[in-house]
Structures are given as C-alpha cells and as structure tokens.
Write an enzyme that holds these catalytic residues in place. Structure first.
Site, mmCIF file in Angstrom:
data_model
loop_
_atom_site.group_PDB
_atom_site.id
_atom_site.type_symbol
_atom_site.label_atom_id
_atom_site.label_comp_id
_atom_site.label_asym_id
_atom_site.label_seq_id
_atom_site.Cartn_x
_atom_site.Cartn_y
_atom_site.Cartn_z
ATOM 1 N N GLU A 1 34.622 -19.300 125.136
ATOM 2 C CA GLU A 1 34.907 -18.071 124.405
ATOM 3 C C GLU A 1 35.191 -18.400 122.944
ATOM 4 O OE1 GLU A 1 36.250 -14.733 127.231
ATOM 5 O OE2 GLU A 1 38.024 -15.841 126.632
ATOM 6 N N HIS B 1 43.650 -19.026 127.809
ATOM 7 C CA HIS B 1 42.910 -18.047 127.005
ATOM 8 C C HIS B 1 43.297 -18.208 125.537
ATOM 9 C CE1 HIS B 1 41.585 -14.266 125.287
ATOM 10 N NE2 HIS B 1 40.740 -14.202 126.300
ATOM 11 N N GLY C 1 36.643 -9.653 121.156
ATOM 12 C CA GLY C 1 37.153 -8.347 120.735
ATOM 13 C C GLY C 1 36.662 -7.912 119.364
ATOM 14 N N GLY D 1 36.167 -8.757 128.352
ATOM 15 C CA GLY D 1 37.413 -8.068 128.048
ATOM 16 C C GLY D 1 37.185 -6.571 128.013
ATOM 17 N N GLY D 2 36.963 -6.036 126.812
ATOM 18 C CA GLY D 2 36.860 -4.593 126.589
ATOM 19 C C GLY D 2 35.951 -3.858 127.571
ATOM 20 N N GLU E 1 44.012 -16.160 123.306
ATOM 21 C CA GLU E 1 45.155 -15.350 122.852
ATOM 22 C C GLU E 1 46.468 -16.021 123.235
ATOM 23 O OE1 GLU E 1 43.656 -11.758 124.580
ATOM 24 O OE2 GLU E 1 42.114 -11.695 123.028
ATOM 25 N N ASN F 1 38.643 -9.607 132.296
ATOM 26 C CA ASN F 1 39.990 -9.911 131.791
ATOM 27 C C ASN F 1 40.552 -8.653 131.150
ATOM 28 O OD1 ASN F 1 42.248 -10.848 130.461
ATOM 29 N ND2 ASN F 1 41.118 -12.124 128.989
ATOM 30 N N TRP F 2 41.488 -8.013 131.847
ATOM 31 C CA TRP F 2 41.999 -6.727 131.361
ATOM 32 C C TRP F 2 43.034 -6.877 130.248
ATOM 33 C CZ3 TRP F 2 42.849 -3.597 136.565
ATOM 34 C CH2 TRP F 2 41.590 -3.335 137.128
ATOM 35 N N LYS F 3 43.503 -8.077 130.021
ATOM 36 C CA LYS F 3 44.521 -8.314 128.976
ATOM 37 C C LYS F 3 45.734 -7.382 129.197
ATOM 38 C CE LYS F 3 40.827 -10.007 126.119
ATOM 39 N NZ LYS F 3 40.329 -10.320 124.799
ATOM 40 N N SER G 1 32.793 -10.340 123.463
ATOM 41 C CA SER G 1 31.993 -9.150 123.179
ATOM 42 C C SER G 1 30.756 -9.012 124.060
ATOM 43 C CB SER G 1 31.613 -9.104 121.685
ATOM 44 O OG SER G 1 32.791 -9.030 120.886
HETATM 45 P P1 PGA Z 1 36.017 -9.156 124.780
HETATM 46 O O1 PGA Z 1 37.099 -10.220 125.367
HETATM 47 O O2 PGA Z 1 34.928 -9.032 125.832
HETATM 48 O O3 PGA Z 1 36.781 -7.896 124.585
HETATM 49 O O4 PGA Z 1 35.483 -9.751 123.510
HETATM 50 C C1 PGA Z 1 36.709 -11.360 126.088
HETATM 51 C C2 PGA Z 1 37.900 -12.199 126.482
HETATM 52 O O5 PGA Z 1 38.820 -12.379 125.669
HETATM 53 O O6 PGA Z 1 37.953 -12.702 127.622
#
Ligand code: PGA
Length: 259
Positions: free
Chosen positions: A175, A103, A181, A240-241, A105, A9-11, A219
């Site tokens: 999640e 998600h 994050g 994500g990251g 967010e 997930n590149w956000k 994470s």
């Molecule tokens: P993260 O994000 O790996 O940066 O914690 C995961 C996500 O929100 O899908």
C-alpha cells in the site's frame, strides 16, 4: 483464473447498526458470486473493534454468502495491563481469522514501529490468526529514490521472526502511502513492479520459493480494478473507502472477472 482476495479495511467507520446492515446487503449482493466464493474469490472485512461482535452475529443469523472476519490491529499477549489494547484471544472470540498488522496509518499516525510489528507477526502465528501485513513507501521516500530500501526493511523485519512456512501463510499488502485515500491509485505497472519484487525478496528471505500472496491497496475501486487485478503478481486488493458499501466492494471483483 487466479484466486482473488478482496479484503475491506473499514478503518474508523461503521457503527454496529451499519455493520449489521452491511452484512444483509452483502448477502444479497454476493448471491450471484456464491459459486466462486471460497474458490476463486475470498472476501474478508475488517470492522473496528466495537463492530466485530455485530459482524459475527450477523454472519451467523443472515442467510447467504458471508465474508471472513478480521480486525484492524491487535496487541501481543493474552491479557494484562495494556490500556486500550485488544488481544488475539479476544479477537478469536469475535470470530476473527485475520488481522491487519502494520497499516501505514498505524505506522505514521500512531507511531507503530518495526520491532512491535515483528512481535505482532510472531504472536499471530503463536495464537492462530492470519496476519495481513501492510507495507509501502511515502511519496517523499518514492521521490527520493528510497522506496525499495524502505520496503525491504519493512518486509525483512516483519518476517524475521517467522519460519518459511509461516511467511508463506501471511497475506502481504503493498500500500503506497501516497495512494491511500487520495483517489490516486498506483498505476498497474507500478503496483506490478513492487508486488513482483516483493515476492522475489520474500522467497529469498525464506530461502525458497514460498508462493507468497501479495495484495495491492490504495484507492482501489470498480473503475481501476480490472487493470490492477489482471497483473500477474497482484493477488487481490485491500480496499478502504470502496469497501464500506457491499455493492461497490463486490463490484471490484466483478469488474475484474465479469459478473
Ligand atoms: P483506500 O484505503 O482504498 O481508501 O485508499 C486502502 C487502505 O488503507 O487499506
């Protein structure tokens, strides 16, 4: 060895140029994994809308193993007066097969609620996209002992408009909001507990065992991948990251399976 799904997930990251560069790097880094891709390993990336077409073009022009493509959000309906939204046919035109729904967010920053999420789940099946449904509790909810109550509501409302067969095709992603994050992943025991519980709940909601796929996200990186992905209720990771560079992204699989 179980099949692992590794979804990135590149956000709100990755321009078109960065996306094109990622795809070339991916083709190179994934070469040693070519034999397992599709069989033991399914990889997908979820770029921002503006980079989907660049990803699609690269997937057709770069030779070597390529990930599947998904979007981070979608709206219901094919077209119409919905300023700022993107429809399922538009995503399919870009080569998307998957879309992230709900998600945290979007739920917490953008105020997306359960009724809309349920409509999006239905729309995905009506139009032929696989939803990746995210769910999970905040730290406050966990500390108040309400995590399972919150997640039960999130899961039941999302699958309510689906048949058992449709629910079986959803990729679920647990999640915990406090792990996203933050660098602080859930422990493998915590993640296993929720993923196993989710599978039981979803089977009960469907009225039969539906062989659900549940990813863990929050994470995930090379250094904690083996411990998390070795848990029997965890079928992969939503990353994500660590998914922004092909090498650190794929390292999550090799840390689990060996290179
Ligand atoms: P993260 O994000 O790996 O940066 O914690 C995961 C996500 O929100 O899908």
């Amino acid at each position: 060895m179980k099949k692992i799904r590794l979804y990135g997930n590149w956000k709100m990251n990755m321009t078109r140029a960065e996306t094109t560069a990622f795809m070339s790097e991916f083709a190179r880094s994934a070469k040693p994994l070519e034999a397992v891709m599709g069989r033991n390993l399914e990889v997908a990336v979820f770029p921002p809308f503006t980079s989907l077409w660049a990803a699609n073009e690269a997937m057709r022009s770069v030779s070597g193993p390529m990930p599947l493509l998904g979007a981070q959000n979608v709206y219901i309906g094919d077209h119409g007066a919905f300023t700022g939204e993107v429809s399922i046919p538009m995503l399919k035109e870009c080569g998307c097969t998957h879309v992230i729904i709900g998600h945290s967010e979007r739920r917490h920053i953008l105020g997306e609620g359960e009724p809309l999420i349920a409509k999006k789940m239905r729309a995905c099946f009506d139009a032929g996209l696989i939803p990746v449904l995210c769910y999970g509790e905040t730290l406050e909810e966990r500390e108040a002992g309400r995590a399972f109550q919150v997640m039960e509501r999130q899961l039941r409302s999302a699958v309510e408009p689906l048949s058992a067969d449709e629910s079986a095709q959803v990729v679920y992603a647990y999640e915990p909001v406090w792990a996203i994050g933050t660098g602080k992943s859930a422990t493998s025991a915590e993640a296993q507990e929720v993923c196993a519980w989710s599978k039981r709940l979803l089977a009960e909601a469907a009225g039969r065992d539906i062989g659900t796929t549940v990813l863990y996200g929050g994470s995930v990186k090379g250094s904690n991948a083996k411990e998390l992905l070795s848990m029997d209720a965890i079928d992969g990771a939503l990353v994500g990251g660590a998914s922004l560079k092909a090498e650190s992204f794929l390292e999550i699989y090799t840390a689990y399976a060996g290179s």
